[in-house]
Structures are given as structure tokens and as C-alpha cells.
Design an enzyme around this catalytic site. Structure first.
Site, short mmCIF file in Angstrom:
data_model
loop_
_atom_site.label_atom_id
_atom_site.label_comp_id
_atom_site.label_asym_id
_atom_site.label_seq_id
_atom_site.Cartn_x
_atom_site.Cartn_y
_atom_site.Cartn_z
N CYS A 181 1.06 -1.57 -0.46
CA CYS A 181 0.10 0.46 0.10
C CYS A 181 0.74 1.31 -0.13
O CYS A 181 1.36 1.54 -1.20
CB CYS A 181 -0.94 -0.06 1.74
SG CYS A 181 -2.62 1.01 0.72
N HIS B 275 -3.79 -6.39 1.46
CA HIS B 275 -3.29 -6.02 2.75
C HIS B 275 -3.88 -7.62 2.64
O HIS B 275 -4.66 -8.31 2.32
CB HIS B 275 -3.91 -5.02 3.75
CG HIS B 275 -3.73 -3.91 3.28
ND1 HIS B 275 -2.68 -3.27 3.86
CD2 HIS B 275 -4.31 -2.37 3.22
CE1 HIS B 275 -2.42 -2.03 3.68
NE2 HIS B 275 -3.62 -1.20 2.98
#
Length: 485
Positions: free
Chosen positions: A330, A428
């Protein structure tokens, strides 16, 4: 409607874990139980119905064997700086505001909280509510929606949690009674002592003294819950900076100032062959690391500057020269690129900053936020994964670069350097699936234990439930909640 709210004498007294344990205990008894937290402040978020809720409430939903939804955490505050935060209501970002601004807006948010509360209670036999911080923070009482303000508005009785491990638990509980007003104190129907070590009989007099001074009945003394270490932490302040084991390979994660979704690394922490090091500010990244992972962050540009201020960019460059591997997730993925553009000032001042230059990609931050659960396979070895995306910004390749992952809808995500040592993606919980985790560890020369993270968490929740059954007066707790079988 049956409900009870767990509030604490302070932060990190174990409220989240106890709510999760009680949810699993009651679910095991056959009750339809749901969790609720009116207001959460955390950068560790999870996806629910295409929106965001605190990671702790997603875990508590798992404990209930229920699907997470945005009503379980109607107000989520995600800190971006020391004075500002992103405000998420019913799963969606509604703006960014300063701490002083939020104090003025709390009252108007109570209506949103109560809407969620009504929907949730209509769908459950009992709701277990988690407070935030402490009701003893009387400077924040006006307009409160996290503790007594909610409890009184919704008519929910409270059980107060004291943490004996940190010391001063008698004063913490008695002192809470002393500083809150009489109407708030009347909402508290009992107390629990958490994190006890040793012979509980040594605390008999202290327990009795709390009952005498407060007039509140004690519902039990809970020992230190070993199973809690198998569960994701909600707040970065409780991250263990020590190495998790003496595993054969070292994986290092720099603890950025706005680190987010750090439970990504829990599956690695439990691997016997891995020495996971969460490296705090002021410490160098270990020179013997096989893999450095740049984690997610709530403020990519600010944390890239923070990373450089710690000298970690120099450590990463040296690590790469030695042949080490790097993975960015991310915000960490965005940092690995050539530039990060923020023309609209999404994270603060508008402008463009230079990235670490380890992948031929560039990122443009935008106001639109992608919040979605995803599944797919890694391109290099075909191993499956299941996770989620929560991010602003779009990353594109500046030259031909191999993607890291293929999503179930056919879209590609991430990038891998030509030699395969540098990689990044937006996903994630990439390591939750044992096959995906095993493939990463095999490339580093280690073997995985093959345990799915979801299975590990589920076993821990059952262990918590068994401990609470043995040490808490559950029948009295249910009576306080107003539950009638």
C-alpha cells in the site's frame, strides 16, 4: 434489547480483546451476539460492506461468527498528523478535520451512532459494546459519543475494566468513581480486573476494597490471556518491537509514524522459521535481514520524509546492494516508486516528492478512495491470496514492469523488479493464506508452518472464551445486560 458496554479506566486495558472473547463465549452458547463501538480512533482498518471499520470490530464480528458491517463501528477516526484526522462515518470518508473541530462535531455525530445502534440491536439477542479511552477523561465529556455520552443516550449499562498489570488498579477504579458525575457513575453496574499474574488470593483484600469504596460488584479477576497474542492488535502503541523468535531468516518492518494495517505481519510473527523485527524510530534496519517490508501508512508523503529522517532509506539502499529483498504494501508500495504526486493536497500541501526509486512506477494521489475485498493469485507462482485494499491514489508503470498479482476479476496489481528482489502491491493481509505465505518464505530459504491465519485466530478466540468462562461471572454479566433466556 440486551446490551452491556465495556469501558476502561484507561487506554489499552484490554477492552477490545475482552469484547472479542465475550462475543465468542456467547456465540458458543448459541446466542446471536454482535459487537459495537460507537467511535474508534485507529489506522488499523478493515473492509466491511465496501466501507471501513476499525480492525478490532472486524475481529469481534469474526468472534460472533457474523459478517462485519459498518454499523458495528459507525464513527472511525484515522489520524493523519498530530493535529488532524480523516473522519469516516458509516464506512465512508466524510472529511478531514482538526482535533478542536472534532470536539464541536461530536454531538451531531451521536445521531449517526444511534441509527447504527438501532439497526444492530434489532438484529441480535445481545450486543457487546466497547468504549474508547476512559470515562474518567472528564475534559472530553461534553458531547461525548464514545463512553458515557453513548451509554446514557442508549440506556446501556456499563462494566468498568481495570488493568492490574500496569499498577494502581485500585486507585484507577475508585478514582474513576470519584471524578465522573453521579449520573455517569450510576450507569456502571460492576467491574472486572484484567491482566492478573500470580496468586489471585493475594488480591482478595484489594478486590473487596474496590467493592466497598465504589459500591460496584466485582464480576471477576481475569488472568493474563496468552491467547490474546494470537490476535491482531488495534493500536500501533502496543506493537512488540522485539524480535518474535530466533528464526533462521530475519524480516524487518520499519515502524513508520503513521503505520497502518500492521496486522498484515501477524502471520509472519507466528512462523517459527522467521525472526520478525518491528524496528522503532531511532534504530537502524538490521543488516542481516533477508526481507525488508515497507508497511501501509495513513500519510505516505509524510512517512516517506519520516523514513528518510531515520536514515532508513540509506539502510534500504545498502540492503539492496547486498542482494536483499524489499516488499512494499500500500503506502510502502507507493514509496518504492520514482515519484508521488499530490496535486490536490490530499495529504497536506500540494506537490510532488521523489520516491525511493526502486520500482519504475509513479503514484498520483487523488481524493477517491478504493475500499474493496479482493482475491486472486500471484503471477510468478500462481499461489492464491485473499485480502483487501484501502488506499487513495493510483500507481502506474513508467516502463514495462511485471505485475505482482492477478485479481479474480482479471485486473493486475503491483510491480516486480526484473531480478525479482523488489516488489510492491496494494493488497493487505497478503500473508494470511498459507500457500501464499509459504511461497514468499520459500524464496527466502525458510519453510512455513502451513497454518491459515484465520484458523489461528479462530482457535485463539475459542481459547479466550474458555478463559473468560472460567474467570468471569457470566450469568451476572448477562443479568446486567438485561438478557433473559
Amino acid at each position: 434489547m440486551a446490551a452491556v458496554m465495556l469501558q476502561g479506566t484507561g487506554s489499552d486495558v484490554g477492552k477490545s480483546v475482552l469484547v472479542a472473547g465475550l462475543c465468542r463465549l456467547l456465540a458458543n452458547r448459541g446466542l446471536k451476539v454482535l459487537p459495537f463501538k460507537p467511535q474508534n480512533m485507529s489506522n488499523n482498518a478493515a473492509v466491511a460492506e465496501g466501507g471501513e471499520i476499525g480492525r478490532a470490530q472486524a475481529l469481534q464480528a469474526v468472534a460472533c461468527r457474523a459478517a462485519p458491517n459498518v454499523d458495528m463501528n459507525p464513527v472511525l477516526i484515522k489520524p493523519q498528523s498530530d493535529t488532524g484526522a480523516q473522519l469516516v462515518v458509516h464506512g465512508k470518508v466524510v472529511g478531514t478535520l482538526g482535533a478542536a473541530d472534532y470536539q464541536h462535531r461530536k454531538g451531531e455525530l451521536l445521531g449517526k451512532v444511534l441509527q447504527s445502534w438501532q439497526r444492530l440491536t434489532a438484529a441480535a439477542d445481545i450486543v457487546i459494546v466497547e468504549g474508547a479511552g476512559s470515562p474518567a477523561e472528564i475534559n472530553l465529556r461534553a458531547g461525548d459519543i464514545a463512553n458515557m455520552g453513548f451509554a446514557r443516550a442508549a440506556g446501556v449499562p456499563v462494566v468498568l475494566i481495570g488493568d492490574i498489570d500496569r499498577g494502581g488498579v485500585i486507585a484507577s477504579i475508585v478514582g474513576t468513581k470519584a471524578v465522573i458525575d453521579a449520573e455517569d457513575a450510576a450507569m456502571i453496574r460492576g467491574f472486572l480486573i484484567n491482566k492478573f499474574r500470580g496468586d489471585v488470593r493475594l488480591f482478595d483484600k484489594g478486590y473487596a476494597e474496590i467493592e466497598r469504596r465504589t459500591g460496584w460488584p466485582g464480576l471477576g479477576v481475569i488472568p493474563w490471556l496468552a491467547a490474546a497474542r494470537q490476535l491482531p492488535a488495534e493500536d500501533a502503541v502496543v506493537l512488540d518491537t522485539a524480535a518474535t523468535s530466533d528464526g533462521a531468516i530475519t524480516i524487518a518492518v520499519p515502524m513508520l509514524s503513521r503505520i497502518a494495517n500492521f496486522d498484515d505481519f501477524d502471520p509472519l510473527a507466528h512462523e517459527p522459521g522467521v525472526r520478525l523485527m518491528m524496528v522503532p524510530p531511532g534504530q537502524p534496519l538490521p543488516g542481516d535481514a533477508a526481507l525488508i517490508i515497507l508497511p501501509g501508512t495513513k500519510a505516505t508523503i509524510a512517512d516517506l520524509a519520516f523514513l528518510r529522517a531515520q536514515g532508513w532509506d540509506i539502510d534500504i539502499a545498502a540492503h539492496v546492494r547486498r542482494g536483499g529483498a524489499v516488499l512494499g504494501i500500500c503506502g510502502g508500495y507507493q514509496m518504492l516508486g520514482q515519484t508521488i504526486e499530490d496535486p490536490d493536497g490530499v495529504e497536506g500541501m500540494a506537490g510532488t516528492v521523489t520516491g525511493l526509486g526502486l520500482l519504475p512506477v509513479t503514484t498520483r494521489l487523488t481524493g477517491d478512495k478504493r475500499v474493496i475485498e479482493v482475491t486472486g493469485n500471484s503471477i510468478r507462482d500462481g499461489q492464491p491470496f485473499a485480502g483487501y485494499e484501502i488506499h487513495v491514489g493510483q500507481t502506474r508503470a513508467l516502463s514495462h514492469v511485471q505485475p505482482l498479482l492477478r485479481l479474480a476479476d482479471g485486473a493486475m496489481d503491483g510491480a516486480v523488479s526484473h531480478d525479482g528482489r523488489i516488489a510492491g502491491c496494494y493488497i493487505h493481509r497478503l500473508f494470511d493464506h498459507p500457500a501464499q505465505r509459504g511461497a514468499w518464505l520459500a524464496r527466502l530459504g525458510a519453510q512455513s508452518d502451513g497454518i491459515a491465519q484465520g484458523h489461528r485466530v479462530d482457535q485463539a478466540l475459542d481459547a479466550l472464551a474458555a478463559d473468560l468462562e472460567a474467570h468471569v461471572d457470566i450469568d451476572r454479566l448477562l443479568a446486567i445486560a438485561g438478557y433473559r433466556a
